[in-house]
Every structure is written in C-alpha cells, then in structure tokens.
Design an enzyme around this catalytic site. Structure first.
Site, PDB file in Angstrom:
ATOM      1  N   ASP A  29      -1.847   4.650  -6.152  1.00  0.00           N
ATOM      2  CA  ASP A  29      -0.406   4.582  -5.879  1.00  0.00           C
ATOM      3  C   ASP A  29       0.330   5.794  -6.413  1.00  0.00           C
ATOM      4  OD1 ASP A  29      -1.434   1.654  -5.953  1.00  0.00           O
ATOM      5  OD2 ASP A  29       0.426   1.661  -4.798  1.00  0.00           O
ATOM      6  N   ASN A  60      -3.488   2.829 -10.085  1.00  0.00           N
ATOM      7  CA  ASN A  60      -3.842   2.005  -8.923  1.00  0.00           C
ATOM      8  C   ASN A  60      -3.738   0.532  -9.320  1.00  0.00           C
ATOM      9  OD1 ASN A  60      -4.780   1.810  -6.162  1.00  0.00           O
ATOM     10  ND2 ASN A  60      -6.724   1.107  -6.972  1.00  0.00           N
ATOM     11  N   LYS A  61      -4.064  -0.322  -8.396  1.00  0.00           N
ATOM     12  CA  LYS A  61      -3.961  -1.768  -8.589  1.00  0.00           C
ATOM     13  C   LYS A  61      -4.597  -2.221  -9.898  1.00  0.00           C
ATOM     14  CE  LYS A  61      -2.186  -4.032  -6.590  1.00  0.00           C
ATOM     15  NZ  LYS A  61      -0.804  -4.403  -6.965  1.00  0.00           N
ATOM     16  N   GLY A  96       0.862  -1.180   0.000  1.00  0.00           N
ATOM     17  CA  GLY A  96       0.000   0.000   0.000  1.00  0.00           C
ATOM     18  C   GLY A  96       0.899   1.230   0.000  1.00  0.00           C
ATOM     19  N   ALA A  97       0.569   2.183  -0.882  1.00  0.00           N
ATOM     20  CA  ALA A  97       1.479   3.304  -1.110  1.00  0.00           C
ATOM     21  C   ALA A  97       1.890   4.052   0.171  1.00  0.00           C
ATOM     22  CB  ALA A  97       0.855   4.255  -2.128  1.00  0.00           C
TER      23      ALA A  97
END
Ligand SMILES: CSC[C@@H](O)[C@@H](O)C(=O)COP(=O)(O)O
EC number: 5.3.1.23
Length: 367
Positions: free
Chosen positions: A243, A253-254, A54-55
C-alpha cells in the site's frame, strides 16, 4: 480478467449514463454485484467500506471521484474541498493521495469550463496506465518465476505464497502480486499458490476466487500456516503487494505481511513485493515510524461474514459478548527482510539506491 468467461476490469465508465460502475467487493466471492457511483458520498463510502479496495484501485476510483466533482462544480474551492473529502477516506495506501494530487495539479491551470472533460480524460488515463503497469510487473515477475521453475524437475510446480488480495480486484486489471502468477501460468509454468486467508477481512477469499477463475491450482490457508509451510520447504517464494513503499524500500502492506517476511527470512525463502511506482512514497524513509496505519472498526475482528447453510451471506459473532477488538489494518516490513521489489520498470533491491536506479527522475525530485 474473466468472470464466467466475460472480461471485466474492476471498474469501468458507462458513457451512456456518465457514471462509474464498480464491483462491490464486500459480497465476493459469494455474490457478484455491480454498483454505480453517482454522488461524491457514494465515492467516499465505496472506498471507506471497501466496496473498492487495494491501493491502485482506490487511486483510480478517487480520480473518477475528482471527475464527478469537476462536473458538478469546477471551481478551485470545490476542487480543494473534494480533494480533502476523498483524501480522508483511507490513510495508508498512498495511491489515493498520488491520484488526487495528479488530478489537482493537472486541473489547476485548466479553465473552469474545460475542467470536467479534462478530469474525466485524466481518470481514464490513470485507469489505463494502471493496466499497463500491472501487465509489465507481471512480465518482470514471470522472469523470476521462470528462473525458479528452471531449477526444478520438469512438471513440478513453483510454490508461491501470497497474502491479502493484490490481484486484479485490487487494481484495474491483472493485479500486482498476481500478475506474475497469471502470466507464468499462461506461459505453461506449473504453479501452486498458497493463499493466506488474511483475517479479518479475508481478502484471501478474493484471491482464491480470482485464481480459481483462471484455473490456477491453489490452497486457501489460515494466516498462521505460512511459517510452518516454509520450515518444511513447501514454499519457493513469497510475492505480496504493498500500500506504500518508502524511498528506502520499507514496505507497508496488509496486517500480517511482516510476520510472513520474518518467517521467509528465517527459512531462506525469497520474499518479493510487487508494486506500481505510484505506490512509492518518495517523501518517507522509515516506514515503521512514518506511515500512518489505518485502525478499522473492531467489528471486522469480532465478527465474520460468510455463506450460511442456506446459501445466504450472513455475519456471525466470533468473540464472546462484550469483548473489545483491535484492528490495525496494515503493518510495515523493513527493507532488510525484502529480497526484491518487482516494479513496472524491472526488479530492484529494496534499498534507496535500488529504487533510485529504476526511477531516477522521482528520486531526484524528492531530494
Ligand atoms: C495491488 S494491491 C496491494 C495492497 O493494496 C494490498 O496488498 C492490500 O493490502 C489491500 O488492502 P485492503 O485493506 O484490502 O485495501
């Protein structure tokens, strides 16, 4: 947040031993294991192997890594070497470099003899700030959820879809995308959360574990279910984390986030992204062209980990022997698909003007 009634952050400093402890997220949700990071290699491994992930959490961990480096050897040479060593661990989440830069800039003018103390204080500061930021994101997101709830018959839940884990495990506490959910639930707003499984690493299982611990009703769904649920009017809004967000509001993002944004756009479902300001990369405009996307080991795709019938954590192969896997870990959602950005300073449009209005000092520096 609470685990079996006890409050935890996702990392904490153990003063008596001078060590950082983390929750090793590789074993969640089935096993809650705590691990101490004692060497620079431990720090790098923890980030690469996603024991911490997680960022925002990666950024806070890296700051403690710099503190360890300064305790071992406070020279300029070691500071630069440690910056490089930690920066190489994961390429996409910008919070990592943000934290490393913040540490290096603060430490450069400090006398070598004081650097260890200053670096540790700074790491604590970065961790504490993250908690405050995520709490504020939750307040602003709560207002959005409240607006949607007000338009529904009393008692009907607001149905939120989320992807990956942008929860307290991905930050120091509260989470980004989940912070509005925790705060809305605590304010008495009925919620139902659709949790994307998020193959290949199944971070949705972490989100389900978190939401379950907090008592928030939710269902764990396969990644491909979101479009169908939106078509049938079963999703009121999407909230995801990020992120790296560019100065014009593109959101990395993911992997799979982009597909959710497309489905939301096609079905008129609001698509919000929750982010702390250290996740904004003010040097980048076009996220698709400019953000480096981490390619992870194909083993994460060809194999899957879970509990076996004996209640033991085990890994099984999903694909045929010899099949090659591909594993891009993130994707970019262009700003035109994003309804709004929920930051610690408020909600803004995913546009250069929207972000600049909330963070004028940063927009100015970046030109
Ligand atoms: C608040 S966390 C936001 C993002 O970091 C999160 O959505 C995400 O994509 C995490 O990816 P991961 O590969 O698990 O580190």
């Amino acid at each position: 947040m609470k685990v079996n009634g006890k409050h935890y952050r996702s990392l904490w400093w153990v003063e008596s031993r001078g060590e950082l402890e983390i929750i090793d997220q590789r074993w969640l949700p089935h096993d809650f294991r705590i691990e101490a990071l004692t060497t620079m290699q431990d720090y790098a491994d923890a980030i690469v192997e996603m024991r911490v992930r997680g960022a925002p959490l990666i950024g806070a961990t890296a700051a403690y890594g710099m503190a360890l480096a300064m305790a071992q050897d406070p020279s300029d040479a070691n500071m630069d070497k440690s910056w490089d060593f930690l920066d190489r661990t994961r390429p996409t989440a910008i919070n990592l470099r943000w934290a490393l830069n913040r540490c290096r800039e603060a430490l450069r003018p400090v006398a070598e003899g004081n650097r260890a103390d200053v670096a540790l204080k700074l790491a604590h500061e970065i961790a504490d700030e993250d908690v405050d930021i995520c709490h504020s994101i939750g307040q602003h997101g709560l207002a959005l959820i409240r607006e949607i709830a007000a338009k529904k018959p009393v008692g009907e839940p607001v149905r939120i879809l989320t992807h990956c884990n942008a929860g307290w495990l991905a930050t120091v506490d509260w989470g980004t995308a989940t912070s509005p959910m925790y705060q809305a639930f605590d304010a008495g707003i009925p919620l139902h959360v659709w949790v994307d499984e998020t193959r290949p690493r199944n971070q949705g299982a972490l989100t389900s574990w978190e939401l379950g611990s907090h008592g928030i009703p939710h269902k764990y769904i396969v990644d491909n279910a979101g479009g169908h649920l939106m078509q049938h009017g079963l999703v009121d809004l999407v909230i995801v984390g990020t992120d790296r967000t560019t100065r014009r509001g593109d959101v990395c993002n993911k992997i799979g986030t982009y597909l959710k944004a497309l489905a939301a756009h096609d079905n008129g479902v609001p698509f919000y992204v929750a982010l702390p300001s250290p996740t904004i990369d003010w040097t980048v405009d076009d996220g698709v062209a400019e953000i480096p996307i981490e390619e992870r080991d194909a083993f994460e795709v060809t194999h899957v980990q879970g509990l076996n019938a004996d209640g033991k954590i085990s890994t099984v192969q999903v694909s045929p022997n010899g099949t090659q896997g591909g594993n891009p870990a993130f994707d970019v959602t262009p700003n035109r698909l994003v309804t709004g950005l929920i930051t610690e300073r408020g909600v803004c449009a995913a546009t250069p003007e929207g972000l600049a209005a909330l963070f004028p000092e940063m927009a100015k520096v970046s030109g």
